[in-house]
Enzyme design. Structure first.
Site, short mmCIF file in Angstrom:
data_model
loop_
_atom_site.label_atom_id
_atom_site.label_comp_id
_atom_site.label_asym_id
_atom_site.label_seq_id
_atom_site.Cartn_x
_atom_site.Cartn_y
_atom_site.Cartn_z
N LYS A 183 -68.82 41.45 25.20
CA LYS A 183 -69.69 41.63 24.03
C LYS A 183 -69.59 40.43 23.07
O LYS A 183 -68.77 39.55 23.29
CB LYS A 183 -69.34 42.96 23.34
CG LYS A 183 -69.48 44.19 24.25
CD LYS A 183 -70.91 44.49 24.64
CE LYS A 183 -71.04 45.46 25.78
NZ LYS A 183 -70.81 46.86 25.47
C1 PLP Z 1 -70.73 48.30 25.78
C2 PLP Z 1 -71.70 49.33 25.34
C3 PLP Z 1 -71.31 50.59 24.89
C4 PLP Z 1 -69.90 51.11 25.00
O1 PLP Z 1 -68.94 50.29 24.44
P1 PLP Z 1 -67.42 50.37 24.97
O2 PLP Z 1 -66.69 49.52 23.97
O3 PLP Z 1 -67.40 49.79 26.34
O4 PLP Z 1 -67.00 51.79 24.92
C5 PLP Z 1 -72.30 51.44 24.40
N1 PLP Z 1 -73.59 51.10 24.37
C6 PLP Z 1 -74.00 49.90 24.83
C7 PLP Z 1 -75.45 49.56 24.75
C8 PLP Z 1 -73.08 48.99 25.34
O5 PLP Z 1 -73.49 47.82 25.83
#
Ligand code: PLP
Length: 384
Positions: A183
């Site tokens: 991310k």
């Molecule tokens: C990564 C992601 C999540 C979940 O995040 P985590 O930190 O992996 O629990 C939720 N929604 C979207 C759109 C994502 O890309």
């Protein structure tokens, strides 16, 4: 494997290492001053009133859905193209996700088609800034206001982006973020929710701490052992180690978003003359954070061609990926909610055609050229 190019990857430097190691010798490894400092820095960076740190992006979504009081009998609109956690958070609280189709050019929730899906039980919309492109929050806010719905932004892809000059994190009643390694910034695992409503922030701070109002540092400062649990919560706390990494990473976000945007621009230019594939459309009002660079195959047999492209990239030491299987096609949703093919035709068609290409700030210009050359080579063989 050292010259293998993944589709996404974190950037961690010496500052980040020092920030984390520094916390190891401090009094609090969790629920201490680093969490407060990260929350304040994050709120300031996006221009939000409140930021609440949690253990991951899924916990952020869960806390948001809980804070809105969504429960059994309530429906929440979610786009068909997203990571499953967006819809799962509704299910955690006993609510029903209602899958909305997406716009074919952007794969963002199709606001024009949403009104038809709103009924007596609809309580909220969770919009997803897919690939890092903010949704049309003017249209979404207007729609939510007209129907008395809460608007949540799943901004896990779009930290650092903006809609009509307004920063992601301020565009919805609640905005959720993930700090997973691929991310925009990472804490290894981590998440955040921003809001302008202090009561919602307070509720989410209790929710992440078993439903208890005070943390142990607060109780130590007050000289009391006493606490009560006010409602059912979880242990969704972010540790001070993770928070220190997050604050160090946040300072570099601006430069990373610029690098992502310039790689995306290089791809746009390099693929402009290809007939077999085209990038998703970027709207002029959006400041795109480019978490993902997604191309769509425009060929007769997209599924076969998608496999050819992914295998061709892999043979050249490059990872592609597919984001995402439409959530309503997962076995769990088919079983539990009776969803299946035909529910969201635009999303289902797009799913057969999409490939995410490598995009992360640490890519060198040479890496970008390698991806461009590989995509052009394989694309020349597609659809024959
Ligand atoms: C990564 C992601 C999540 C979940 O995040 P985590 O930190 O992996 O629990 C939720 N929604 C979207 C759109 C994502 O890309």
């Amino acid at each position: 494997m050292s010259d293998f190019i993944p589709y996404g990857r974190q950037s961690v430097d010496e500052d980040d290492v020092r920030a984390v190691v520094g916390v190891l010798g401090a009094d609090y490894l969790t629920t201490g001053p680093e969490v407060d400092a990260f929350e304040r820095a994050f709120a300031q960076a996006v221009g939000a009133v409140e930021a609440v740190a949690v253990a991951n992006g899924t916990a952020a979504l869960h806390a948001a859905v809980n804070a809105l009081g969504i429960g059994p009998g309530d429906e929440v609109l979610v786009p068909a193209i997203t990571f499953a956690a967006t819809a799962n958070a509704v299910v955690f609280e006993g609510g029903t996700p209602v899958f909305a189709d997406v716009d074919p050019d952007t794969l963002l929730i199709d606001v024009g088609k949403l009104a038809a899906a709103i009924g007596d039980r609809t309580r909220a919309v969770i919009a997803v800034d897919y690939a890092g492109q903010p949704c049309d929050y003017d249209a979404l806010t207007e729609l939510a206001g007209r129907h008395g719905l809460s608007l949540v932004a799943d901004a896990c892809h779009s930290l650092g982006g903006a809609w009509r000059g307004r920063a992601v994190g301020t565009l919805a009643r609640l905005s959720t973020f993930s700090f997973h390694p691929v991310k925009p910034i990472t804490t290894a695992e981590g998440g955040m929710i921003t809001t302008s409503e202090p009561e919602l922030a307070a509720a989410m701070r209790r929710f992440r701490n078993h439903g208890i109002r005070t943390g142990h540092a607060e109780r130590a400062a007050l000289g009391t052992w006493f606490y009560e649990m006010e409602e059912l919560g979880f242990n969704y706390r972010l540790s001070d180690l993770h928070a220190a990494l997050g604050r160090s990473q946040l300072a570099k976000l601006g430069g990373w978003i610029e690098r992502r945007q310039s790689i995306a621009a290089a791809y746009d230019e390099a693929f402009a003359d290809l007939g077999a594939l085209a990038p998703l459309v970027r709207r002029p009002e959006a400041d795109h954070a480019y978490h993902l660079y997604v191309v769509r195959l425009r060929t007769e047999r997209p599924e076969e061609d998608r496999e050819t492209l992914l295998q061709g990239l892999r043979a050249r030491g490059i990872a592609g990926n597919v984001h995402y299987i439409p959530v309503h096609l997962h076995p769990f949703y088919r079983r539990r909610f009776g969803t299946g093919p035909g529910l969201c035709p635009v999303a289902e068609d797009a799913y057969r055609r999409i490939v995410s290409l490598p995009l992360f700030p640490a890519m060198s210009d040479g890496d970008v050229e390698r991806v461009v050359a590989a995509v052009r080579e394989v694309a020349a063989e597609l659809g024959r």
